[in-house]
Design an enzyme around this catalytic site. Structure first.
Site, PDB file in Angstrom:
ATOM      1  N   TYR A 198       0.803  -1.230   0.000  1.00 17.51           N
ATOM      2  CA  TYR A 198       0.000   0.000   0.000  1.00 17.51           C
ATOM      3  C   TYR A 198       0.836   1.281   0.000  1.00 17.51           C
ATOM      4  O   TYR A 198       0.278   2.380  -0.062  1.00 17.51           O
ATOM      5  CB  TYR A 198      -0.902   0.023   1.243  1.00 17.51           C
ATOM      6  CG  TYR A 198      -1.847  -1.139   1.327  1.00 17.51           C
ATOM      7  CD1 TYR A 198      -2.973  -1.218   0.516  1.00 17.51           C
ATOM      8  CD2 TYR A 198      -1.619  -2.183   2.236  1.00 17.51           C
ATOM      9  CE1 TYR A 198      -3.849  -2.285   0.596  1.00 17.51           C
ATOM     10  CE2 TYR A 198      -2.498  -3.260   2.323  1.00 17.51           C
ATOM     11  CZ  TYR A 198      -3.602  -3.304   1.501  1.00 17.51           C
ATOM     12  OH  TYR A 198      -4.462  -4.367   1.584  1.00 17.51           O
ATOM     13  N   HIS A 257      -4.396   6.157  -0.898  1.00 15.63           N
ATOM     14  CA  HIS A 257      -4.862   6.142   0.491  1.00 15.63           C
ATOM     15  C   HIS A 257      -3.729   6.457   1.476  1.00 15.63           C
ATOM     16  O   HIS A 257      -3.997   6.734   2.641  1.00 15.63           O
ATOM     17  CB  HIS A 257      -5.464   4.768   0.808  1.00 15.63           C
ATOM     18  CG  HIS A 257      -6.691   4.824   1.673  1.00 15.63           C
ATOM     19  ND1 HIS A 257      -7.530   5.920   1.761  1.00 15.63           N
ATOM     20  CD2 HIS A 257      -7.235   3.889   2.518  1.00 15.63           C
ATOM     21  CE1 HIS A 257      -8.521   5.668   2.587  1.00 15.63           C
ATOM     22  NE2 HIS A 257      -8.363   4.449   3.074  1.00 15.63           N
ATOM     23  N   PHE A 316      -4.006  -0.297  10.188  1.00 13.72           N
ATOM     24  CA  PHE A 316      -4.659   0.061   8.935  1.00 13.72           C
ATOM     25  C   PHE A 316      -5.418   1.371   9.134  1.00 13.72           C
ATOM     26  O   PHE A 316      -5.734   1.753  10.272  1.00 13.72           O
ATOM     27  CB  PHE A 316      -5.589  -1.062   8.467  1.00 13.72           C
ATOM     28  CG  PHE A 316      -4.852  -2.192   7.799  1.00 13.72           C
ATOM     29  CD1 PHE A 316      -4.634  -2.169   6.428  1.00 13.72           C
ATOM     30  CD2 PHE A 316      -4.351  -3.251   8.544  1.00 13.72           C
ATOM     31  CE1 PHE A 316      -3.933  -3.192   5.813  1.00 13.72           C
ATOM     32  CE2 PHE A 316      -3.649  -4.279   7.936  1.00 13.72           C
ATOM     33  CZ  PHE A 316      -3.436  -4.249   6.562  1.00 13.72           C
ATOM     34  N   ASN A 342      -8.423   2.325   8.810  1.00 16.70           N
ATOM     35  CA  ASN A 342      -9.687   2.298   9.539  1.00 16.70           C
ATOM     36  C   ASN A 342      -9.548   1.911  11.013  1.00 16.70           C
ATOM     37  O   ASN A 342     -10.543   1.761  11.717  1.00 16.70           O
ATOM     38  CB  ASN A 342     -10.698   1.376   8.843  1.00 16.70           C
ATOM     39  CG  ASN A 342     -10.232  -0.059   8.745  1.00 16.70           C
ATOM     40  OD1 ASN A 342      -9.129  -0.394   9.166  1.00 16.70           O
ATOM     41  ND2 ASN A 342     -11.065  -0.913   8.184  1.00 16.70           N
ATOM     42  N   ASP A 351      -6.074  11.548   2.577  1.00 16.16           N
ATOM     43  CA  ASP A 351      -6.537  11.644   1.194  1.00 16.16           C
ATOM     44  C   ASP A 351      -7.992  12.083   1.184  1.00 16.16           C
ATOM     45  O   ASP A 351      -8.740  11.786   2.114  1.00 16.16           O
ATOM     46  CB  ASP A 351      -6.385  10.298   0.488  1.00 16.16           C
ATOM     47  CG  ASP A 351      -7.145   9.181   1.215  1.00 16.16           C
ATOM     48  OD1 ASP A 351      -6.886   8.977   2.417  1.00 16.16           O
ATOM     49  OD2 ASP A 351      -7.997   8.529   0.594  1.00 16.16           O
ATOM     50  N   ASN A 358     -13.024   6.353   6.520  1.00 19.96           N
ATOM     51  CA  ASN A 358     -13.005   5.374   7.607  1.00 19.96           C
ATOM     52  C   ASN A 358     -11.947   5.668   8.667  1.00 19.96           C
ATOM     53  O   ASN A 358     -12.133   5.358   9.840  1.00 19.96           O
ATOM     54  CB  ASN A 358     -12.815   3.967   7.050  1.00 19.96           C
ATOM     55  CG  ASN A 358     -14.051   3.466   6.328  1.00 19.96           C
ATOM     56  OD1 ASN A 358     -15.171   3.811   6.695  1.00 19.96           O
ATOM     57  ND2 ASN A 358     -13.853   2.669   5.291  1.00 19.96           N
TER      58      ASN A 358
END
Length: 198
Positions: free
Chosen positions: A17, A22, A68, A70, A95, A116
């Site tokens: 990622y 994100h 993560f 969220n 973002d 989130n």
């Protein structure tokens, strides 16, 4: 604008990622740390990578959660509690689908707009949304059903240039935006644009 004591860049952990849309929040923190010649270090008690910069004899802590996106609230709350930082002394960098690529905007409070990471932070802060946000635009894919894949993809080369440019503009103004009273009128209405933004 209250003096910021903690700046958090939201991101998903891992190489998979690292360069996705994100993870723009973590890109901001890394570039900011580099600008002040600081190195980020992983701290298990904060569930993230952290360092600090000093402006006008004030320590401003930088944080990239290793949770993560969220689940970011656990990391943010741990650092807030450790350093006795209030919600309105925090800047969350993330973002934003509602802003075009190459645009960044500072905001205080308000809706989480379905993000989130922000939802989880607010939940950990007892639904307190009175913190600052730096919204870095990534544009929108045009179809809500494509959003999940879109935010987890890498920006195009041109988009990345716009993102890097607007982040560098914000970073170059860090001390002015957050630490000089005469610039309070900028508050959360100030908008930054990349040089090649059309």
């Amino acid at each position: 604008m209250n003096k910021i004591k903690l700046i958090v860049g939201l991101a998903n952990p891992g190489v998979k990622y690292a360069k996705t849309r994100h993870n723009i929040g973590s890109l901001y923190i890394r570039l900011l740390a580099n600008y002040y010649n600081k190195k980020l270090k992983q701290e298990s008690k904060f569930f993230g990578f952290t360092t600090f910069i000093n402006i006008n004899n004030i320590n401003i802590y930088l944080l990239i959660p290793t949770t993560f996106v969220n689940l970011s609230g656990k990391s943010v709350l741990a650092m807030m509690n450790y350093y006795n930082i209030n919600a309105d002394e925090i800047l969350i960098v993330h973002d934003d689908l509602d802003l075009p690529t190459g645009i960044a905007k500072i905001k205080f409070g308000g809706s989480n707009a379905g993000h989130n990471g922000l939802k989880n932070i607010q939940s950990n802060l007892n639904n307190n949304s009175n913190y600052y946000r730096l919204r870095i635009g990534i544009g929108h894919p045009g179809d809500k059903n494509k959003v999940i894949n879109y935010v987890l993809e890498k920006p195009t080369i041109f988009e990345q240039k716009l993102i890097n440019d607007v982040i560098k503009k914000v970073i170059s103004c860090t001390d002015i935006l957050f630490f000089y009273d005469k610039y309070k009128e900028l508050n959360y209405s100030h908008i930054f644009k990349a040089t090649n933004y059309e």
